[in-house]
Design an enzyme around this catalytic site. Structure first.
Site, PDB file in Angstrom:
ATOM      1  N   GLU A   1      -7.609  42.491  15.805  1.00 49.83           N
ATOM      2  CA  GLU A   1      -7.758  41.845  14.883  1.00 49.83           C
ATOM      3  C   GLU A   1      -6.785  41.048  13.964  1.00 49.83           C
ATOM      4  OE1 GLU A   1     -10.669  43.061  10.970  1.00 49.83           O
ATOM      5  OE2 GLU A   1     -10.153  44.839  12.267  1.00 49.83           O
TER       6      GLU A   1
ATOM      7  N   CYS B   1     -13.181  44.041  10.876  1.00 52.50           N
ATOM      8  CA  CYS B   1     -13.957  43.597   9.502  1.00 52.50           C
ATOM      9  C   CYS B   1     -14.007  41.895   9.245  1.00 52.50           C
ATOM     10  CB  CYS B   1     -13.637  44.100   8.544  1.00 52.50           C
ATOM     11  SG  CYS B   1     -13.929  46.067   8.362  1.00 52.50           S
TER      12      CYS B   1
ATOM     13  N   ASN C   1     -20.015  44.473  13.759  1.00 51.68           N
ATOM     14  CA  ASN C   1     -18.841  45.438  13.951  1.00 51.68           C
ATOM     15  C   ASN C   1     -18.917  46.853  13.605  1.00 51.68           C
ATOM     16  OD1 ASN C   1     -16.127  45.878  13.691  1.00 51.68           O
ATOM     17  ND2 ASN C   1     -16.086  46.076  11.524  1.00 51.68           N
ATOM     18  N   GLU C   2     -19.060  47.233  12.216  1.00 56.46           N
ATOM     19  CA  GLU C   2     -19.316  48.522  12.099  1.00 56.46           C
ATOM     20  C   GLU C   2     -20.312  48.712  10.958  1.00 56.46           C
ATOM     21  OE1 GLU C   2     -15.550  50.221  11.467  1.00 56.46           O
ATOM     22  OE2 GLU C   2     -15.361  49.501   9.361  1.00 56.46           O
TER      23      GLU C   2
END
Length: 659
Positions: free
Chosen positions: A48, A239, A372-373
């Site tokens: 990331e 993120c 993603n989450e």
């Protein structure tokens, strides 16, 4: 007398062995009972763009704001003399450029100077490729590398002249060879002639990038990734996939094609942490999806791209700010087009884009993550639309869903059944937790549904309580926990530590796997844990028990964790043991099920330990804690060892009959 001494010595040895066996923790490996197959993707990497991981890090560009597209157009630049910002340049998505004009005085000079990312690191004897898109008729530039120190010392130590000789936009190059090592140099460009010249996409790369590619990657950082032998490479986040808002979400189509025309994007992390505030942190997309796929291929890892599911960062946005379900078509089409970009024939629209970028062969994409989450009902109701379309169009692609940002709790418990209902192939679990959590989770996957979606432990790291930095004890906890991943390889198909990179001056989040400055990089203790597992993952699980129980730090096991695998290619038994206690412990490992011809030989022991649990490797001292290899002998089919406190050890034996 001599005979008596010999008998006495033999008696002492036998008594010692008997005493060891009596007091030892007795582990048993069933060598004749091959368990679950271990996936090639078992241990991998997650990337990331946080901590200056891309621009200023893995992406080898040394110029900050090279196309003058930062919201503050001259951020990263000093300008002097007659410099004008223009906005009708040759690249539609990057329209800004600078016009250098005569200062109007023979003793005054016009030019621009770039500070790089925390300076520009150059090494003695190394070559650097300066390039620029420019137009001007017979105009001369002087390109300089300067020492960035006191005013008396801010002078050029390398310079070259460049002639711009066209009224049309052209790209020009010149090679600078540094006569000295400077970690924080600047790049300066002077106008040397009396006319006017326009400059756009001002760039400086090391010539010696990974595989010597232009627009390439930093060689030492890629080498560190290659040396892990990763099975999977997840990108681009994290993120940043979500973005701060819809406008700043990560859009893969903007990251391919001519690098000069890839637009700037706001980095999700630049305004996030007040204690580590970097308002000059943006994404040039020079490191884009083509480069990520190419890197995956280079390091031998399966690519795992993550796409936005129609939700922007839920930490930063209310539900009514999310993309409505009725507007998901373009997001789903992005997923279909990405598969075509990765795998499509060169006659297809996006397959041709890949081929035109220099890779006519497909990248053989097998996995795709959607979201993603995310959490709450907003996520599965959007994911459902993706799954329905992708299953019909590309049943060969395995879909990765998410269990949210927590390792347990309300959101986790809600999302796992939803992922099962949607029949995703893998569920991405994230856990940044303290030592106590890792010590208690050795058997986390023992009771998971063997029929349900497989697990991708997509982001995890031990965050020491009060010690949220890299240190040996955190790495030891990770090593202990990973025995449970390995033992449950029928459930866990992928695992990636996170985050991957951090600049020592530009970090926002720690701990991280690999740290670097402008010239050097260092592999942490956590890195070596990942490397030891990846190099020795084997092909099949072997049952390993102590008192007929898994060795997972349970009560009565004195902080011991262990797993065993068989490697069919090397014909080797591999046992990994972590002693997380603060005392030395005798351990015996019995290899049951061996035939007489299957004597174990060529014993190898690899140890990772540190007397100072708070210590780790640093850029200044990169080899303080590294794995140490030694030979180890085995008596028949029993290995008797003394496990030092706070130690991770790997034992590897080859079957004599298979040599």
């Amino acid at each position: 007398m001599k005979l008596h001494r010999t008998l006495f010595t033999a008696w002492v040895f036998a008594a010692g062995v008997a005493l060891h066996a009596q007091n030892a923790h007795n582990m048993v490996v069933q060598t004749n009972k091959l368990g679950a197959e271990i996936q090639p993707t078992m241990y991998g990497l997650f990337f990331e763009d946080i901590n200056y991981g891309a621009d200023g890090g893995l992406y080898a560009e040394l110029v900050k704001n090279r196309s003058f597209e930062f919201p503050q157009r001259f951020m990263g630049w000093n300008v002097f003399g007659n410099v004008t910002l223009m906005d009708d340049g040759p690249f539609e998505r990057n329209p800004h450029y600078v016009r250098l004009g005569n200062s109007g005085h023979r003793e005054k000079h016009t030019g621009i100077e770039n500070e790089g990312f925390f300076g520009i690191g150059v090494k003695e004897g190394a070559e650097y490729r300066f390039s620029v898109w420019a137009r001007g008729e017979n105009q001369k530039l002087r390109i300089e590398l300067i020492k960035n120190d006191t005013m008396e010392e801010r002078q050029a130590f390398e310079s070259k002249e460049l002639t711009v000789n066209s009224k049309d936009w052209k790209q020009y190059e010149v090679i600078l060879k540094s006569p000295r090592t400077e970690p924080k140099a600047h790049l300066r460009i002077f106008l040397e002639s009396a006319g006017t010249v326009d400059l756009e996409h001002v760039s400086l790369f090391p010539v010696d990038t990974w595989k010597e590619r232009k627009n390439g990657l930093r060689k030492d950082l890629v080498q560190a990734l290659y040396d892990i032998k990763p099975g999977v490479f997840r990108f681009p986040g994290g993120c940043i996939v979500e973005g701060t808002d819809e406008a700043t979400r990560y859009e893969w189509k903007k990251t391919v094609g001519a690098v000069e025309n890839r637009p700037l994007n706001e980095n999700r992390w630049h305004y996030t942490f007040k204690h580590r505030f970097f308002p000059d942190y943006f994404q040039t997309y020079g490191l884009g999806f083509f480069e990520y796929f190419q890197l995956s291929e280079d390091i031998g890892a399966e690519p795992l791209p993550i796409l936005n599911c129609g939700l922007v960062c839920q930490y930063q946005n209310d539900p009514d700010q999310q993309v409505s379900l009725s507007k998901l078509d373009s997001y789903i089409q992005d997923a279909l087009d990405l598969i075509e970009f990765a795998n499509g024939d060169v006659t297809t629209t996006w397959g041709k884009v890949r081929a035109d970028m220099g890779h006519p062969a497909p990248f053989n994409l097998k996995f795709l993550g959607i979201g993603n989450e995310q959490w709450g009902p907003e996520y599965p109701e959007r994911l459902k639309q993706f799954v329905e379309v992708l299953r019909k169009a590309h049943p060969e692609i395995k879909i990765v869903g998410s269990s949210g940002p927590q390792s347990e709790g309300k959101d986790f418990d809600y999302l796992w059944p939803e992922m099962k209902n949607l029949k995703v192939d893998l569920v991405d679990e994230h856990f940044y937790r303290p030592e106590s959590w890792f010590l208690a989770q050795g058997n986390r996957y023992d009771n998971y549904d063997r029929k349900g979606p497989k697990v991708f432990a997509g982001e995890y790291a031990c965050h020491g309580k009060g010690k949220k930095w890299n240190h040996f004890n955190a790495a030891l906890m990770e090593a202990a926990f990973m025995t449970g991943l390995e033992r449950n390889a029928d459930v866990v198909h992928m695992a990636t530590y996170a985050p991957l990179f951090a600049h020592v001056e530009g970090w926002q989040w720690r701990p991280d796997l690999i740290w670097f400055d402008n010239l050097n990089s260092v592999r942490t203790c956590s890195y070596y844990v990942q490397q030891l597992y990846s190099h020795n993952k084997g092909t099949h699980v072997l049952p390993l028990t102590m008192d007929k129980k898994a060795v997972s730090g349970q009560e009565g096991q004195d902080g011991l964790f262990a797993s065993a695998v068989w490697d069919k290619d090397e014909k080797a038994c591999i046992v990994k043991i972590a002693n997380t206690s603060d005392k030395a412990q005798p351990v015996s490992v019995t290899f049951n099920g061996l035939k007489k011809s299957d004597k174990l030989v060529e014993g190898k022991c690899i140890t990772l330990q540190s007397a100072d649990l708070d210590k780790d490797n640093t850029v200044e001292h990169p080899n303080v804690i590294t794995p140490k290899e030694s030979d180890v002998t085995i008596e028949g089919n029993v290995l008797n060892v003394e496990m030092a406190p706070k130690t991770f050890v790997l034992y590897k034996f080859v079957k004599a009959s298979n040599k």
